[in-house]
Scaffold this motif. Structure first.
Motif, PDB file in Angstrom:
ATOM      1  N   TRP A  12       0.841  -1.203   0.000  1.00  0.00           N
ATOM      2  CA  TRP A  12       0.000   0.000   0.000  1.00  0.00           C
ATOM      3  C   TRP A  12       0.869   1.243   0.000  1.00  0.00           C
ATOM      4  N   SER A  14       3.343   1.878  -1.719  1.00  0.00           N
ATOM      5  CA  SER A  14       3.744   2.277  -3.066  1.00  0.00           C
ATOM      6  C   SER A  14       2.699   3.175  -3.731  1.00  0.00           C
ATOM      7  N   TYR A  15       1.518   3.266  -3.128  1.00  0.00           N
ATOM      8  CA  TYR A  15       0.462   4.145  -3.638  1.00  0.00           C
ATOM      9  C   TYR A  15       0.298   5.375  -2.748  1.00  0.00           C
ATOM     10  N   TRP A  16       1.338   5.766  -2.065  1.00  0.00           N
ATOM     11  CA  TRP A  16       1.255   6.858  -1.086  1.00  0.00           C
ATOM     12  C   TRP A  16       0.789   8.163  -1.730  1.00  0.00           C
ATOM     13  N   SER A  18      -1.298   8.748  -4.368  1.00  0.00           N
ATOM     14  CA  SER A  18      -2.745   8.725  -4.589  1.00  0.00           C
ATOM     15  C   SER A  18      -3.507   8.751  -3.276  1.00  0.00           C
ATOM     16  N   LEU A  19      -3.035   7.966  -2.316  1.00  0.00           N
ATOM     17  CA  LEU A  19      -3.726   7.905  -1.024  1.00  0.00           C
ATOM     18  C   LEU A  19      -3.647   9.232  -0.280  1.00  0.00           C
ATOM     19  N   LEU A  64      -9.128   8.543  -7.110  1.00  0.00           N
ATOM     20  CA  LEU A  64      -7.766   8.255  -6.645  1.00  0.00           C
ATOM     21  C   LEU A  64      -7.732   6.991  -5.788  1.00  0.00           C
ATOM     22  N   ALA A  68      -5.882   3.359  -6.735  1.00  0.00           N
ATOM     23  CA  ALA A  68      -4.926   2.676  -5.861  1.00  0.00           C
ATOM     24  C   ALA A  68      -5.374   1.244  -5.576  1.00  0.00           C
ATOM     25  N   ARG A  72      -3.433  -2.142  -6.963  1.00  0.00           N
ATOM     26  CA  ARG A  72      -2.915  -3.170  -6.059  1.00  0.00           C
ATOM     27  C   ARG A  72      -3.538  -4.528  -6.362  1.00  0.00           C
TER      28      ARG A  72
END
Length: 155
Positions: A12, A14-16, A18-19, A64, A68, A72
């Motif tokens: 997760w 790696s999607y910092w 977008s998050l 967004l 993500a 994933r």
């Protein structure tokens, strides 16, 4: 799969980006909504454009988050049964695999930021100069690389 098999998905972390943006959009809308409720006029006095802006921010935040989650879920990586395999796609599936005994090299790449948050990418080469299989955004890439090297040495 055997006892030594591993199944991974991108972390997760790696999607910092977008998050973080989705969280900021949600918080901005929530703060604006609370601010409107606290004022004397409430929602009845709110003009059209702030409502449109809030709706647009909510749609952006949902998109967004959805991106993500789908990113994933659409990637899975497995190491086991003598192979490293990259599975991608949700509706249609694509699978790339290389036998561990055929691996010539494993490349570990980490940017400075990836090193700080503990993720990285592994690229597996069996022949030629292009990676046949790629694991992107995985946690503890050095540990997984060492584990695959040990499996390769056994074969």
């Amino acid at each position: 799969m055997s006892d030594e098999s591993v199944e991974l998905r991108p972390a997760w972390r790696s999607y910092w980006g977008s998050l973080t943006l989705a969280t900021l959009a949600f918080l901005t809308v929530a703060a604006g909504f609370i601010g409107v409720l606290v004022t004397a006029g409430g929602l009845a006095k709110l003009d059209l454009w702030p409502r449109v802006g809030a709706a647009a921010l909510l749609v952006l935040a949902v998109l967004l988050l959805l991106g993500a989650v789908l990113g994933r879920l659409s990637n899975k990586y497995t190491v086991g049964d003598g192979r490293v395999t990259q599975h991608s796609g949700i509706v249609s599936r694509r699978q790339h695999s290389v036998r561990i005994r055929d691996l010539r090299s494993i490349e570990l790449t980490q940017s400075l930021f990836q090193r700080l948050i503990g993720i990285g990418d592994l690229h597996f080469y069996s022949a030629g100069d292009r990676a046949e299989v790629r694991f992107s955004g995985i946690p503890d890439p050095a540990g997984l690389r060492a584990r695959i090297d040990a499996l390769s040495d056994r074969e």
